[in-house]
Design an enzyme around this catalytic site. Structure first.
Site, PDB file in Angstrom:
ATOM      1  N   GLY A  41     -40.375  53.656  59.411  1.00 26.01           N
ATOM      2  CA  GLY A  41     -39.841  52.290  59.430  1.00 26.01           C
ATOM      3  C   GLY A  41     -40.483  51.483  60.544  1.00 26.01           C
ATOM      4  O   GLY A  41     -40.593  51.963  61.657  1.00 26.01           O
TER       5      GLY A  41
ATOM      6  N   THR B 156     -38.625  52.483  66.910  1.00 27.53           N
ATOM      7  CA  THR B 156     -37.653  52.343  65.823  1.00 27.53           C
ATOM      8  C   THR B 156     -36.521  51.444  66.297  1.00 27.53           C
ATOM      9  O   THR B 156     -36.132  51.518  67.468  1.00 27.53           O
ATOM     10  CB  THR B 156     -37.060  53.708  65.380  1.00 27.53           C
ATOM     11  OG1 THR B 156     -35.917  53.464  64.548  1.00 27.53           O
ATOM     12  CG2 THR B 156     -36.607  54.554  66.553  1.00 27.53           C
TER      13      THR B 156
ATOM     14  N   ARG C 142     -29.427  53.837  60.603  1.00 29.97           N
ATOM     15  CA  ARG C 142     -29.465  55.165  59.966  1.00 29.97           C
ATOM     16  C   ARG C 142     -28.210  55.959  60.369  1.00 29.97           C
ATOM     17  O   ARG C 142     -27.122  55.459  60.191  1.00 29.97           O
ATOM     18  CB  ARG C 142     -30.758  55.891  60.314  1.00 29.97           C
ATOM     19  CG  ARG C 142     -31.988  55.142  59.813  1.00 29.97           C
ATOM     20  CD  ARG C 142     -32.884  56.018  58.992  1.00 29.97           C
ATOM     21  NE  ARG C 142     -33.674  56.876  59.844  1.00 29.97           N
ATOM     22  CZ  ARG C 142     -34.845  57.379  59.489  1.00 29.97           C
ATOM     23  NH1 ARG C 142     -35.353  57.112  58.294  1.00 29.97           N
ATOM     24  NH2 ARG C 142     -35.507  58.148  60.278  1.00 29.97           N
TER      25      ARG C 142
ATOM     26  N   ASP D 247     -32.391  56.007  67.961  1.00 30.03           N
ATOM     27  CA  ASP D 247     -31.839  57.336  67.670  1.00 30.03           C
ATOM     28  C   ASP D 247     -32.792  58.471  68.064  1.00 30.03           C
ATOM     29  O   ASP D 247     -32.712  59.570  67.522  1.00 30.03           O
ATOM     30  CB  ASP D 247     -31.501  57.437  66.163  1.00 30.03           C
ATOM     31  CG  ASP D 247     -32.721  57.233  65.281  1.00 30.03           C
ATOM     32  OD1 ASP D 247     -33.783  56.817  65.792  1.00 30.03           O
ATOM     33  OD2 ASP D 247     -32.616  57.489  64.067  1.00 30.03           O
TER      34      ASP D 247
HETATM   35  P1  ADP Z   1     -39.338  57.329  60.827  1.00 26.29           P
HETATM   36  O1  ADP Z   1     -40.549  57.801  61.553  1.00 26.29           O
HETATM   37  O2  ADP Z   1     -39.070  55.872  61.004  1.00 26.29           O
HETATM   38  O3  ADP Z   1     -38.136  58.212  61.133  1.00 26.29           O
HETATM   39  P2  ADP Z   1     -39.583  58.672  58.233  1.00 26.29           P
HETATM   40  O4  ADP Z   1     -38.420  59.585  58.457  1.00 26.29           O
HETATM   41  O5  ADP Z   1     -39.729  58.066  56.904  1.00 26.29           O
HETATM   42  O6  ADP Z   1     -39.622  57.456  59.256  1.00 26.29           O
HETATM   43  O7  ADP Z   1     -40.905  59.512  58.560  1.00 26.29           O
HETATM   44  C1  ADP Z   1     -42.171  58.907  58.494  1.00 26.29           C
HETATM   45  C2  ADP Z   1     -43.182  59.885  57.978  1.00 26.29           C
HETATM   46  O8  ADP Z   1     -43.314  60.993  58.880  1.00 26.29           O
HETATM   47  C3  ADP Z   1     -42.858  60.543  56.643  1.00 26.29           C
HETATM   48  O9  ADP Z   1     -43.151  59.739  55.557  1.00 26.29           O
HETATM   49  C4  ADP Z   1     -43.772  61.758  56.681  1.00 26.29           C
HETATM   50  O10 ADP Z   1     -45.094  61.398  56.372  1.00 26.29           O
HETATM   51  C5  ADP Z   1     -43.715  62.152  58.169  1.00 26.29           C
HETATM   52  N1  ADP Z   1     -42.744  63.245  58.340  1.00 26.29           N
HETATM   53  C6  ADP Z   1     -41.393  63.167  58.280  1.00 26.29           C
HETATM   54  N2  ADP Z   1     -40.819  64.382  58.447  1.00 26.29           N
HETATM   55  C7  ADP Z   1     -41.834  65.263  58.601  1.00 26.29           C
HETATM   56  C8  ADP Z   1     -41.913  66.678  58.794  1.00 26.29           C
HETATM   57  N3  ADP Z   1     -40.813  67.427  58.853  1.00 26.29           N
HETATM   58  N4  ADP Z   1     -43.132  67.238  58.917  1.00 26.29           N
HETATM   59  C9  ADP Z   1     -44.262  66.483  58.856  1.00 26.29           C
HETATM   60  N5  ADP Z   1     -44.248  65.141  58.667  1.00 26.29           N
HETATM   61  C10 ADP Z   1     -43.073  64.530  58.531  1.00 26.29           C
END
Ligand code: ADP
Length: 319
Positions: free
Chosen positions: A11, A125, A171, A129
């Site tokens: 995000g 973000t 979230r 969090d």
């Molecule tokens: P944010 O970083 O805002 O929390 P997301 O949770 O959508 O957003 O995560 C962003 C991106 O990080 C995901 O689309 C994925 O490519 C990567 N990602 C998330 N979780 C994992 C994980 N457990 N291992 C590797 N890459 C991850």
């Protein structure tokens, strides 16, 4: 270390641009080459990578969003996806990577670090969090957007003697609701960290009416549930003229505040320093206005600290 990369992921948040700018300028100041990876981990896998110079990050310090764009990339959760990413980095001679993003982006940075590629996490973000930092980049700007909305809604709520339920983002965290609720003088703040009883809320509204209150504002964090559903239940329980406003994505946009620009500049620059010092696999943050860094592998097992004192204060001031 001679060449580093930077990406934004997950995000987006206001302040990501000043963070990118700080990474690029600090790196060039120290004679490093910097590469921008466009479109988060998706761009990393596909090799959407370009050299950035001082001018590439000109005129972005005041802009919301991220000039490197962001994406959600399910493939990066797999070992194959991560290996593809490392191949791309190696093909460009990049030796260290700064990842600006939230919890999920940190998990991607952790995975790369575990595979031997040094990453530094920078907390970007609006949700506030992320463990290992008092505040995240984007939180302050989002709060100011929410406060602006609450103040405007308060005007119309008082003209029409209405009860307003305002749903905010966050979230699973209640920080946006708590801080904005306190600063906006909300009567009730509903956050996932604290249980609520509808009867108590109804009782508070009734008492407020008795002492002549013309309107009420209730802030509900998205992590508690739907503001629309809550508004329906409240209306049924009170018969008050109840309206719901779901603020949504406006909270993610806008020009970053001074606090976010300064925070982003400090954290982005610190990330580069750590890479220069050969300290990969760290997550940078700020605690009591001092820059800190933690092991990115350990930090994800921890939780962002919820400020219970602030919650208590918000309750005391909204009697
Ligand atoms: P944010 O970083 O805002 O929390 P997301 O949770 O959508 O957003 O995560 C962003 C991106 O990080 C995901 O689309 C994925 O490519 C990567 N990602 C998330 N979780 C994992 C994980 N457990 N291992 C590797 N890459 C991850």
């Amino acid at each position: 270390m001679k060449k580093i990369g930077v990406l934004t992921s997950g995000g987006d948040a206001p302040g990501m641009n000043p963070a990118i700018r700080a990474v690029v300028r600090k790196a060039i100041y120290h004679n490093l080459e910097v590469y921008g990876i466009y479109g988060g981990y998706t761009g990393l896998i596909s090799g959407n990578i370009q050299r950035l110079d001082l001018g590439s990050v000109g005129d972005i310090i005041h802009r919301g969003g991220t000039m490197l764009h962001s994406a959600r990339c399910p493939e990066f959760k797999t070992k194959e996806g991560q290996q593809k990413g490392i191949k791309q980095l190696q093909a460009h001679g990049i030796e260290g990577l700064v990842v600006i993003g939230g919890d999920g982006s940190y998990r991607g940075a952790k995975a790369l670090t575990e595979l031997g590629f040094p990453c530094i996490g920078v907390p970007g973000t609006i949700d506030n969090d992320i463990p290992g930092t008092d505040v995240t980049i984007g939180f302050d700007t989002a709060l100011n957007t929410v406060i602006d909305a609450i103040d405007k809604i308060r005007d119309t709520a008082s003209s029409h003697e209405r009860t307003f339920v305002i749903e905010v983002m966050g979230r699973d965290a209640g920080d946006i609701a708590l801080w904005a609720g306190l600063a906006g003088g909300a009567e009730t703040i509903l956050i996932p960290e604290e249980k609520y009883d509808l009867n108590d809320i109804v009782e508070r509204l009734r008492k407020g009416q008795e002492r002549g209150k013309k309107h009420s504002i209730i802030i509900i964090a998205e992590g508690v549930g739907s503001g629309i559903e809550f508004g329906k239940r409240l209306k049924e329980a009170t018969n008050l003229d109840t309206r719901v406003s779901v603020l949504g994505h406006i909270q993610r946009g806008g020009s970053p505040t001074v606090a976010d620009r300064v925070l982003a500049s400090r954290l982005g620059a610190r990330a580069v320093e750590l890479l220069i010092e050969g300290k990969g696999g760290r997550a940078v943050g700020i605690e009591n206005n001092v820059l800190v860094d933690y092991d990115i592998i350990d930090i994800l097992d921890k939780h962002h600290k919820f400020d219970r004192e602030l919650y208590k204060l918000s309750q005391e001031l909204s009697i």
